[in-house]
Write an enzyme that holds these catalytic residues in place. Structure first.
Site, PDB file in Angstrom:
ATOM      1  CG  ASP A 183      -5.892  -0.736  -0.652  1.00  0.00           C
ATOM      2  OD1 ASP A 183      -6.893  -1.108  -1.298  1.00  0.00           O
ATOM      3  OD2 ASP A 183      -5.938   0.159   0.214  1.00  0.00           O
ATOM      4  CG  ASN A 184      -5.528   2.257  -2.821  1.00  0.00           C
ATOM      5  OD1 ASN A 184      -4.695   2.432  -1.933  1.00  0.00           O
ATOM      6  ND2 ASN A 184      -6.817   2.440  -2.633  1.00  0.00           N
TER       7      ASN A 184
ATOM      8  CD  GLU B 105      -8.497   3.911   0.438  1.00  0.00           C
ATOM      9  OE1 GLU B 105      -7.428   4.409   0.090  1.00  0.00           O
ATOM     10  OE2 GLU B 105      -8.990   2.905  -0.086  1.00  0.00           O
TER      11      GLU B 105
ATOM     12  CG  ASP C 177      -2.093   0.982   1.049  1.00  0.00           C
ATOM     13  OD1 ASP C 177      -2.296   1.481  -0.074  1.00  0.00           O
ATOM     14  OD2 ASP C 177      -2.783   1.265   2.049  1.00  0.00           O
TER      15      ASP C 177
ATOM     16  CE  LYS D  88      -1.663   3.217  -3.974  1.00  0.00           C
ATOM     17  NZ  LYS D  88      -1.495   2.545  -2.679  1.00  0.00           N
TER      18      LYS D  88
END
Length: 259
Positions: free
Chosen positions: A211-212, A241, A183, A186
């Site tokens: 994540d993401n 989120e 996380d 990216k």
């Protein structure tokens, strides 16, 4: 000067764009404009403000209370890109199902996900949490210790991920990673995953959760896992989120090795 008739002609288009992208405008306001204004007014970073709230609203030694305080602040006051409670429950389930003994977290930020992971680990497990930003790492350290986790359970490593991964075996004595949570930036997902593959620390059954991957997105990471043939994988669809209407996803990978 634009005539009123031309301006009026573009009004329906403008309204359509505002309606279609309203959730992104709200996110920009909460994540950028509010942050800049409060940085100037308070002289504190957003993460420091979040920690102040946690310190005054959470119970020391109670990880659940600390996570709840973070969630309340991020939902109602300022946006911080923690994994959050909804995707966090997926992470909780995966940790409980696999009971990993050696866990690597890339991107501690202010310690939310670190606490979330640590509270789900079996006795004797160890979490290595990596955060490159020294100011955020200092806050994460306070949050982790406030939650009641000592150095034997959570070791915080303040350094860029691409410098830490090659040293995990030599400097930290790791032989295998059972679970990895990504996380951080990216753009680092794909090269860091490839570095982990080359390190020999991933074994059959090692799990990677990222994540993401849909927003803001990690297209090179997703392309790599599709083409590599090294993983069984899927993306858990969710919303971003602490937001509404912005679609996101969290990738779950099970390392199979070279078949």
């Amino acid at each position: 000067m634009v005539s009123p008739a031309i301006a009026l002609a573009f009004l329906p288009l403008l309204l359509t764009l505002i309606i279609r992208y309203r959730y992104y405008f709200v996110l920009f306001y909460r994540a950028v404009l509010v942050r800049v204004w409060k940085d100037c007014v308070t002289g504190l970073s957003r993460e420091e403000r979040a920690f102040q709230h946690v310190l005054t609203h959470a119970i020391p030694g109670d990880p659940d209370s600390i996570l709840d305080a973070f969630d309340a602040w991020c939902s109602k006051v300022e946006f911080i890109s923690n994994i959050g409670p909804k995707k966090g429950k997926i992470l909780d389930r995966l940790l409980m199902e696999h009971s990993p003994l050696t866990v690597l977290e890339l991107g501690a930020h202010c310690g939310y996900s670190t606490v979330r992971i640590a509270r789900s680990l079996p006795v004797g497990a160890r979490l290595y949490s990596v955060e490159m930003d020294q100011r955020n790492a200092a806050i994460a350290e306070k949050v982790i210790r406030l939650a009641g986790f000592d150095d034997d359970t959570v070791e915080l490593i303040v350094s860029p991920s691409d410098e830490v991964i090659p040293k995990l075996r030599s400097d930290y004595g790791l032989e295998r990673l059972d679970f990895v949570f990504m996380d951080h930036w990216k753009k680092c997902y794909a090269p860091d995953l490839q570095m982990l593959e080359g390190s020999g620390l991933l074994g059959k059954g090692s799990m990677i959760v990222a994540d993401n991957v849909l927003f803001p997105g990690a297209p090179k990471f997703l392309r790599h896992i599709r083409k590599s043939g090294l993983y069984e994988w899927k993306v858990h669809r969710a919303t971003l989120e602490y937001s509404k209407g912005i679609r996101d996803g969290m990738a779950e990978l099970m390392y199979q090795g070279i078949i």
